[in-house]
Scaffold this active site. Structure first.
Site, PDB file in Angstrom:
ATOM      1  N   ARG A  65      71.951  -7.523  10.799  1.00 58.41           N
ATOM      2  CA  ARG A  65      72.774  -8.796  11.487  1.00 58.41           C
ATOM      3  C   ARG A  65      72.247  -9.902  11.338  1.00 58.41           C
ATOM      4  NH1 ARG A  65      73.030  -4.964  16.856  1.00 58.41           N
ATOM      5  NH2 ARG A  65      71.051  -4.280  15.875  1.00 58.41           N
ATOM      6  N   ASN A  87      69.099 -10.115  17.296  1.00 68.03           N
ATOM      7  CA  ASN A  87      69.853  -9.442  16.527  1.00 68.03           C
ATOM      8  C   ASN A  87      70.398 -10.300  15.426  1.00 68.03           C
ATOM      9  OD1 ASN A  87      69.000  -6.865  17.481  1.00 68.03           O
ATOM     10  ND2 ASN A  87      70.920  -6.497  19.021  1.00 68.03           N
ATOM     11  N   GLN A 123      56.744   3.312   8.980  1.00 70.57           N
ATOM     12  CA  GLN A 123      57.838   4.260   8.784  1.00 70.57           C
ATOM     13  C   GLN A 123      58.456   3.876   7.625  1.00 70.57           C
ATOM     14  OE1 GLN A 123      61.022   2.865  11.528  1.00 70.57           O
ATOM     15  NE2 GLN A 123      61.909   4.885  12.033  1.00 70.57           N
ATOM     16  N   TYR A 147      42.818 -37.720 -10.535  1.00 77.05           N
ATOM     17  CA  TYR A 147      43.339 -36.645 -11.514  1.00 77.05           C
ATOM     18  C   TYR A 147      43.494 -37.088 -12.729  1.00 77.05           C
ATOM     19  CZ  TYR A 147      46.527 -33.009 -12.447  1.00 77.05           C
ATOM     20  OH  TYR A 147      47.462 -31.618 -13.201  1.00 77.05           O
ATOM     21  N   ASP A 189      61.806  -7.620  18.725  1.00 77.35           N
ATOM     22  CA  ASP A 189      62.592  -8.547  18.776  1.00 77.35           C
ATOM     23  C   ASP A 189      62.997  -8.976  19.996  1.00 77.35           C
ATOM     24  OD1 ASP A 189      64.230  -6.556  19.457  1.00 77.35           O
ATOM     25  OD2 ASP A 189      65.929  -6.590  18.057  1.00 77.35           O
ATOM     26  N   ARG A 228      47.653 -35.339   4.140  1.00 78.25           N
ATOM     27  CA  ARG A 228      47.921 -33.828   3.584  1.00 78.25           C
ATOM     28  C   ARG A 228      46.633 -33.228   3.735  1.00 78.25           C
ATOM     29  NH1 ARG A 228      48.570 -35.644  -2.260  1.00 78.25           N
ATOM     30  NH2 ARG A 228      48.380 -33.524  -2.550  1.00 78.25           N
TER      31      ARG A 228
HETATM   32  C1  UD1 Z   1      67.860  -1.402  20.715  1.00 70.78           C
HETATM   33  C2  UD1 Z   1      68.185  -0.114  21.849  1.00 70.78           C
HETATM   34  C3  UD1 Z   1      69.292  -0.781  22.701  1.00 70.78           C
HETATM   35  C4  UD1 Z   1      68.910  -1.948  23.674  1.00 70.78           C
HETATM   36  C5  UD1 Z   1      68.349  -3.089  22.442  1.00 70.78           C
HETATM   37  C6  UD1 Z   1      67.696  -4.290  23.132  1.00 70.78           C
HETATM   38  C7  UD1 Z   1      67.958   1.887  20.556  1.00 70.78           C
HETATM   39  C8  UD1 Z   1      68.427   3.097  20.165  1.00 70.78           C
HETATM   40  N1  UD1 Z   1      68.739   0.985  21.023  1.00 70.78           N
HETATM   41  O1  UD1 Z   1      69.064  -1.804  20.109  1.00 70.78           O
HETATM   42  O2  UD1 Z   1      69.735   0.198  23.769  1.00 70.78           O
HETATM   43  O3  UD1 Z   1      69.660  -2.523  24.440  1.00 70.78           O
HETATM   44  O4  UD1 Z   1      67.555  -2.388  21.408  1.00 70.78           O
HETATM   45  O5  UD1 Z   1      67.438  -5.352  22.664  1.00 70.78           O
HETATM   46  O6  UD1 Z   1      66.624   1.880  20.562  1.00 70.78           O
HETATM   47  N2  UD1 Z   1      63.389  -0.398  14.580  1.00 70.78           N
HETATM   48  C9  UD1 Z   1      62.092   0.475  13.836  1.00 70.78           C
HETATM   49  N3  UD1 Z   1      62.740   1.443  13.161  1.00 70.78           N
HETATM   50  C10 UD1 Z   1      64.003   1.879  13.142  1.00 70.78           C
HETATM   51  C11 UD1 Z   1      64.922   1.149  13.803  1.00 70.78           C
HETATM   52  C12 UD1 Z   1      64.720   0.144  14.591  1.00 70.78           C
HETATM   53  O7  UD1 Z   1      61.161   0.020  14.056  1.00 70.78           O
HETATM   54  O8  UD1 Z   1      64.170   2.745  12.499  1.00 70.78           O
HETATM   55  C13 UD1 Z   1      62.880  -1.313  15.373  1.00 70.78           C
HETATM   56  C14 UD1 Z   1      63.485  -2.881  15.051  1.00 70.78           C
HETATM   57  O9  UD1 Z   1      62.620  -3.590  13.917  1.00 70.78           O
HETATM   58  C15 UD1 Z   1      63.471  -3.697  16.221  1.00 70.78           C
HETATM   59  C16 UD1 Z   1      63.655  -2.626  17.308  1.00 70.78           C
HETATM   60  O10 UD1 Z   1      63.317  -1.324  16.670  1.00 70.78           O
HETATM   61  O11 UD1 Z   1      62.287  -4.399  16.384  1.00 70.78           O
HETATM   62  C17 UD1 Z   1      64.958  -2.273  17.985  1.00 70.78           C
HETATM   63  O12 UD1 Z   1      65.791  -2.046  16.729  1.00 70.78           O
HETATM   64  P1  UD1 Z   1      67.201  -2.429  16.707  1.00 70.78           P
HETATM   65  O13 UD1 Z   1      68.065  -2.087  15.389  1.00 70.78           O
HETATM   66  O14 UD1 Z   1      67.288  -4.229  16.864  1.00 70.78           O
HETATM   67  O15 UD1 Z   1      68.121  -2.006  17.978  1.00 70.78           O
HETATM   68  P2  UD1 Z   1      69.162  -2.455  18.786  1.00 70.78           P
HETATM   69  O16 UD1 Z   1      70.393  -2.195  17.989  1.00 70.78           O
HETATM   70  O17 UD1 Z   1      69.133  -3.984  19.312  1.00 70.78           O
HETATM   71 CA    CA Z   2      67.600  -5.545  18.746  1.00 70.61          CA
END
Ligand code: UD1
Ligand code: CA
Length: 534
Positions: free
Chosen positions: A39, A266, A105, A426, A139, A372
């Site tokens: 996003r 996000n 991962q 230089y 995040d 610099r």
């Molecule tokens: C997630 C939560 C949601 C919450 C929100 C808060 C889940 C399923 N949902 O949603 O309930 O309200 O955060 O901000 O957890 N990440 C990984 N591996 C993955 C997927 C994500 O490391 O496979 C990490 C991302 O880099 C990020 C964090 O997990 O730092 C959250 O992932 P993100 O996709 O932002 O989750 P949300 O949809 O925001």
């Molecule tokens: Ca998030």
């Protein structure tokens, strides 16, 4: 018997005092940072986008290190090597190694799957498996340490298996919603993701922040039971709440007083919002610490910057990176410092740009100075307008007040750098060093063809091109002798008003030479100027 009990506690406003525990025994932290962040519509992985000059992921990592010491794992995936480098660089001590374990991962199968990857990190070791895990999204840069400590406290006090942080938002769209049971206690029953929620659930304004405390004994067995049959086909970490609830364990929740703190980044809009909030927090911190800001709203201070007491920042000053400013300094408007060390009583006038440089006590710079990387301006030295410096050490009390380029130079104490001095460092292939020893006086418009050394207390006459080393205490003058031709200009004017007007006005270079043909040069009153001026 109710199957689970919930505890809701408003976060305490009391700041963390010295009596507060530092690192918590038995605690491990997992930061999830593998997602791309679709996003954001960016080529760069989301957790590396900076907030107040610091990659987002480092907010979670820093928080983890403060509460759990060296038991911190970060799950990386997208741009894994870059994320690893950023974390290593930020967390490695002088002795080298970083206390943070990085796990990969390989496929981003969801937040539950991400946490599962960290199992091997904590499975081995003398200290045994952690008794609790603090799990953080990568995040959520606004999350405060005192809130996390409160979450840990509530988890203990409630003897909960899972404790989550929630916030009540005006607009909850995009977030996981907290579904509470219809019991008197209204305990947390589950979290439903935005994309899986029905209309009634979407109307819920209490959201999951993405900060969890989970018992070690429960976490990984629950993660193994996750089922990806949901809208995104992912293993949701959030489903462990329902698993805990169903097996009769306690789920507790802490509701944020200030919902801003729960912001999850996000989108770029959320990034911009996070930036605003963090900037304000940083400014407040330095105002409270005794720094004056004439116009806080236009003052930009990165997360890692430090500023001494009684320093005054004028409007539109930007302090970036790891800049350190001492006490009693004055920084005037439109000046930007990146990764600079500034001593005490330093005055920097308007419109300066400095990078990776060191200014000692009492130095005075600007306006319009450009430093610099690799510059040292020693005590009470002065650098003025339109002076550019690079890899140059300007000695104590020395002055370079106007219009100069000083690169790859070592300049001693009490040196005067005349206006328009240039180090010619230089040759198109290589860079060379210029050494100017203590007490040297360089006249205006001096060029120094490096490598070259000007010995102590020497005087370089204005307009000199220094091509060879100058001995100490010498005068060096290297310029074309001056020729004065008496009456030449008057005769030229006379010619202009005479018959041949076109000749004179048309081709200045050739025709007027006729004036000099009548008499030899020497007899036209030529005069070599003897005195050299600085
Ligand atoms: C997630 C939560 C949601 C919450 C929100 C808060 C889940 C399923 N949902 O949603 O309930 O309200 O955060 O901000 O957890 N990440 C990984 N591996 C993955 C997927 C994500 O490391 O496979 C990490 C991302 O880099 C990020 C964090 O997990 O730092 C959250 O992932 P993100 O996709 O932002 O989750 P949300 O949809 O925001
Ligand atoms: Ca998030």
């Amino acid at each position: 018997m109710s199957r689970s009990r919930a505890t809701d506690v408003r976060t305490v406003k009391k700041p963390v005092g010295p009596g507060q525990p530092g690192k918590m025994a038995g605690l491990a932290v997992v930061v999830m940072a593998a997602g791309l962040g679709t996003r954001m519509r960016s080529k760069q992985t989301k957790v590396l986008h900076p907030v107040a000059g610091q990659p987002m992921v480092l907010y979670s990592v820093g928080l983890g290190l403060r509460v759990a010491g060296d038991r911190v794992a970060v799950v990386v995936g997208h741009q894994a090597d870059l994320v690893r480098q950023v974390i290593d660089r930020a967390t490695s001590g002088t002795s080298g190694g970083s206390p943070v374990a990085i796990v990969e991962q390989r496929e981003q199968l969801g937040t539950g799957h991400a946490v599962l990857q960290s199992r091997p990190v904590f499975a081995v070791g003398k200290r045994g498996a952690p008794s609790r895990y603090l799990i953080l999204n990568g995040d959520t840069p606004l999350l405060q340490e005192k809130t996390v400590r409160e979450l840990l406290r509530v988890h203990e006090a409630a003897r909960a298996t899972v404790t989550i942080l929630t916030a009540v938002l005006k607009d909850a769209s995009g977030y996981g919603r907290v579904v509470r049971a219809h019991t008197a206690e209204r305990h947390v029953a589950r979290i439903v993701e935005d994309r899986d929620a029905d209309q009634e659930e979407r109307a819920i304004r209490e959201i999951n922040v993405g900060t969890y405390v989970v018992d070690g004994e429960f976490l990984f067995s629950a993660l193994e039971k996750l089922d990806p049959s949901n809208a995104q086909g992912e293993y949701y970490l959030t489903d462990i709440i329902q698993l805990a609830e169903h097996s009769g364990r306690r789920v507790a929740a802490v509701v944020l007083d200030n919902p801003d703190e729960g912001l999850g980044v996000n989108t770029r809009r959320q990034l911009a919002l996070a930036e605003q909030v963090v900037r304000q927090q940083i400014r407040d911190r330095w105002l409270d610490a005794g720094v004056t800001m004439i116009d806080p709203a236009s003052t930009w201070i990165d997360a890692a910057v430090t500023i001494g007491r009684d320093t005054v920042l004028y409007p539109n000053v930007t302090l970036e990176g790891a800049t350190v400013i001492g006490e009693d300094c004055v920084l005037r408007s439109y000046t930007r410092l990146t990764d600079c060390m500034v001593g005490n009583h330093v005055e920097i006038l308007d419109h300066c740009v400095f990078a990776d440089s060191h200014l000692e006590d009492g130095a005075h710079l600007g306006p319009f100075t450009h430093l610099r990387p690799g510059v040292v301006v020693r005590k009470k030295a002065k650098v003025g307008n339109f002076v550019e410096m690079k890899k140059t050490d300007l000695g104590e009390g020395s002055k370079a007040n106007h219009l100069s380029y000083l690169g790859d130079a070592k300049i001693g104490k009490g040196v005067n750098i005349g206006a328009g001095t240039i180090t010619c460092n230089y040759d198109g292939l290589q860079k060379f060093q210029t050494v100017i020893e203590d007490g040297v006086f360089l006249g205006s418009d001096t060029q120094l063809i490096a490598p070259v050394t000007v010995g102590a207390r020497a005087i370089v006459a204005a307009g000199t091109t220094v091509t060879e080393d100058v001995p100490a205490d010498a005068l060096v003058i290297g310029r074309v002798p001056q020729v004065n031709r008496a009456g030449w200009a008057a005769r030229r004017r006379a010619l202009q008003t005479g018959a041949n007007r076109d000749t004179v006005t048309g081709t200045r270079d050739t025709k007027p030479t006729r004036l000099t043909k009548k008499r030899p040069l020497a007899s036209q009153g030529s005069h070599v100027k003897k005195r050299s001026r600085g």
